[in-house]
Design an enzyme around this catalytic site. Structure first.
Site, short mmCIF file in Angstrom:
data_model
loop_
_atom_site.label_atom_id
_atom_site.label_comp_id
_atom_site.label_asym_id
_atom_site.label_seq_id
_atom_site.Cartn_x
_atom_site.Cartn_y
_atom_site.Cartn_z
N ASP A 22 4.36 -6.76 -8.63
CA ASP A 22 3.97 -8.02 -8.00
C ASP A 22 3.71 -9.21 -8.94
O ASP A 22 3.02 -9.05 -9.95
CB ASP A 22 2.65 -7.85 -7.21
CG ASP A 22 2.56 -6.56 -6.45
OD1 ASP A 22 3.52 -5.78 -6.47
OD2 ASP A 22 1.51 -6.33 -5.85
C1 FRU Z 1 1.93 -4.04 -4.01
C2 FRU Z 1 0.79 -3.27 -4.65
C3 FRU Z 1 -0.53 -3.94 -4.39
C4 FRU Z 1 -1.37 -3.43 -5.53
C5 FRU Z 1 -0.37 -3.40 -6.66
C6 FRU Z 1 -0.57 -2.29 -7.64
O1 FRU Z 1 3.16 -3.78 -4.60
O2 FRU Z 1 0.79 -1.94 -4.21
O3 FRU Z 1 -1.09 -3.66 -3.13
O4 FRU Z 1 -2.45 -4.27 -5.83
O5 FRU Z 1 0.90 -3.28 -6.07
O6 FRU Z 1 0.31 -2.40 -8.72
#
Ligand code: FRU
Length: 535
Positions: A22
């Site tokens: 992300d």
């Molecule tokens: C989304 C997610 C979020 C989390 C992060 C962990 O892709 O699963 O919900 O904070 O990635 O890397």
């Protein structure tokens, strides 16, 4: 360079190696754009998550800095997960992020602030022990599904508000928290929004958009000129869904418009590989910008072999369409600075079965904008109302199956003898009361490699063909990416593809038509793209 080396991107954001997911806390501060993102410093599969940090003056060329956040405190010992930045007047940027406190993935919300507010690069971040963690799950809240705080907005009554994504069994929830001082947060009695059978709501995003016009709005802006967008990332399907609606401030409740389906059948930012996105307001150009993560379609084993996994999509300007029913997205204008050699095609007729090559550019690293027109819709195939799932319909029809009006579009990353190709195309149907337009980005024929995800991504395009006989398409082709914007950015699809033959200067680009109605390429412009400077 090995074939998998040929799949690295030239102008989509990507670090030299390892896993990314992300985009986090994007912001503009003292003349600099900041992009943080989920990163594994130790390998090319998910794990050991830190916030990597890159800075840019134009959203396209980037310099990486030291990791902004990494596990260093009891409240984030097992990971610094996703979150957002808020520029707090008088205080400066504050990051809110999810800390993972144990190996059972118990999640809390934490904050971090720059060590030196005068450093436009914001190189060092501190996590004060006072107030941290700022939020732990209250009784009744699922502490292992409690994450990804949003950018805060300030309401007229002086309260800061944020959302945190969650679920209760299978009901997706966005909890609302209020604070007067940004440090002490109290959970509101009701979530701002929730929806049964949607599962965990990851990375919620909530922001105002102008009712009319494409300028962006600061997250705290309110008034009669404004509508709201609520987005969540559904981890069951791995797509980003949004609705357009009304925010009732007195009750702190969000209600989607009845033109905006809430749930699985709803609108997506993108009908392809695009997840866990986040938007921010760019005051320097008065626009709202959307970043999304484009994950791999390759297998885990291939990610390990490549030594890298994940890219960020090209940042997109986002605004409300004039119909008020949906958003429109377009690559930030700065991308155009990478355009090199240009070729054109005008008034090119395409009879059924015609494939015309767009020659003279680097077809594996290109930007293409095209407008197609047709004289009549009489030949459009009849739409079967059972076809509610665009992706299934794309799989059923494909680019090679003869149609009436369409399939027509671009054939990207095509190998010399068409062993491999990724078609991006329209197909028009005659519905009960209006025409139905399908946009398809079909990866099934993209690679001779079999052991990977090759979906027939597709979405419907909300366009009125009653008076208009034209459709436009833009595709950003970047080795293992075909990122397409249909009809000016109304329906968008990013496909990750890994051709074995159609790589580098072996790749070709065509326009094509496989429908009985002749199609005219009214105007096509294609550019070789220079690589972005990403270090
Ligand atoms: C989304 C997610 C979020 C989390 C992060 C962990 O892709 O699963 O919900 O904070 O990635 O890397």
């Amino acid at each position: 360079i090995s074939v998998s080396g040929q799949h690295r991107t030239a102008y989509h954001f990507q670090p030299p190696k390892n896993w990314i997911n992300d985009p986090n806390g994007p912001m503009y501060y003292k003349g600099i754009y900041h992009l943080f993102y989920q990163y594994n410093p130790k390998g090319s599969v998910w794990g050991n998550i830190v916030w990597a940090h890159s800075v840019s003056k134009d959203l396209i060329n980037w310099r990486s800095l030291e990791h902004a956040l990494y596990p260093s405190k009891p409240f984030d010992k097992f990971g610094c997960w996703s979150g957002s930045a808020t520029i707090v007047p008088g205080k400066g940027p504050v990051i809110l992020y999810t800390g993972v406190v144990d190996d059972k993935q118990t999640q809390v919300q934490c904050y971090a602030i720059p060590e030196d507010l005068n450093d436009p690069l914001l190189q060092k971040w501190v996590k004060p022990d006072k107030f941290n963690p700022i939020l732990v799950a209250n009784k009744g809240v699922n502490g292992s599904a409690f994450r990804d705080p949003t950018t805060a907005w300030l309401s007229k009554d002086g309260h800061w508000k944020i959302l945190v994504g969650s679920r209760k069994n299978l009901t997706g929830i966005a909890y609302l928290y209020r604070s007067k001082d940004f440090m002490n947060w109290v959970q509101a009695k009701h979530p701002i929004h929730s929806k049964g059978a949607t599962g965990m709501w990851e990375c919620p995003d909530f922001y105002p958009v102008l009712l009319r016009g494409n300028a962006g709005l600061e997250t705290s802006e309110e008034g009669n000129h404004v509508k709201y967008v609520f987005k969540n990332s559904l981890d069951i399907t791995r797509f980003d869904y949004y609705t357009v609606g009304t925010y009732f401030k007195d009750k702190d409740r969000y209600v989607p418009d009845n033109t905006s389906e809430d749930g699985w059948g709803g609108l997506r930012y993108d009908y392809g590989n695009f997840y866990a996105s986040k938007s921010f307001f760019d005051p320097s150009k008065n626009r709202r910008i959307l970043w999304g993560w484009a994950n791999e379609s390759d297998t885990k084993e291939d990610d390990v072999r490549k030594g890298w996994a994940g890219i960020q999509a090209i940042p997109r300007t986002v605004w409300l369409d004039s119909t008020g029913r949906q958003l429109v997205q377009w690559p930030v204008e700065e991308l155009n600075n990478l355009r090199g050699k240009e070729v054109n095609m005008n008034s090119q007729k395409l009879q059924m079965g015609d494939y015309v090559e767009v020659k003279g550019i680097t077809a594996a690293q290109a930007d293409v904008e095209v407008t197609f027109s047709f004289a009549s819709l009489d030949k459009a195939e009849t739409y079967d109302p059972k076809w509610v799932n665009a992706q299934d319909l794309c799989a059923l029809k494909g680019s090679k199956l003869q149609g009436g009006v369409g399939p027509f579009g671009l054939l990207t990353l095509a190998s010399q003898n068409f062993e491999e190709f990724t078609p991006v195309f329209f197909r028009i149907f005659k519905g009960p009361d209006k025409h139905v337009v399908l946009l398809c980005s079909d990866a099934r024929s993209s690679s001779l490699k079999s052991s990977m995800y090759k979906p027939s991504f597709a979405g419907f395009v909300d366009v009125d063909l009653a008076t208009k006989r034209k459709l436009s398409l833009r595709s950003l082709i970047d080795h293992s990416v075909v990122e397409s914007f249909g009809e000016g950015g109304k329906t968008n699809i990013l496909s990750r593809v890994y051709p074995q033959l159609a790589v580098a200067n072996q790749a070709q680009l065509f326009v094509f038509n496989n429908g009985t109605e002749p199609i005219s390429v009214e105007n096509l412009k294609a550019w070789s793209m220079n690589p972005a400077d990403i270090k």
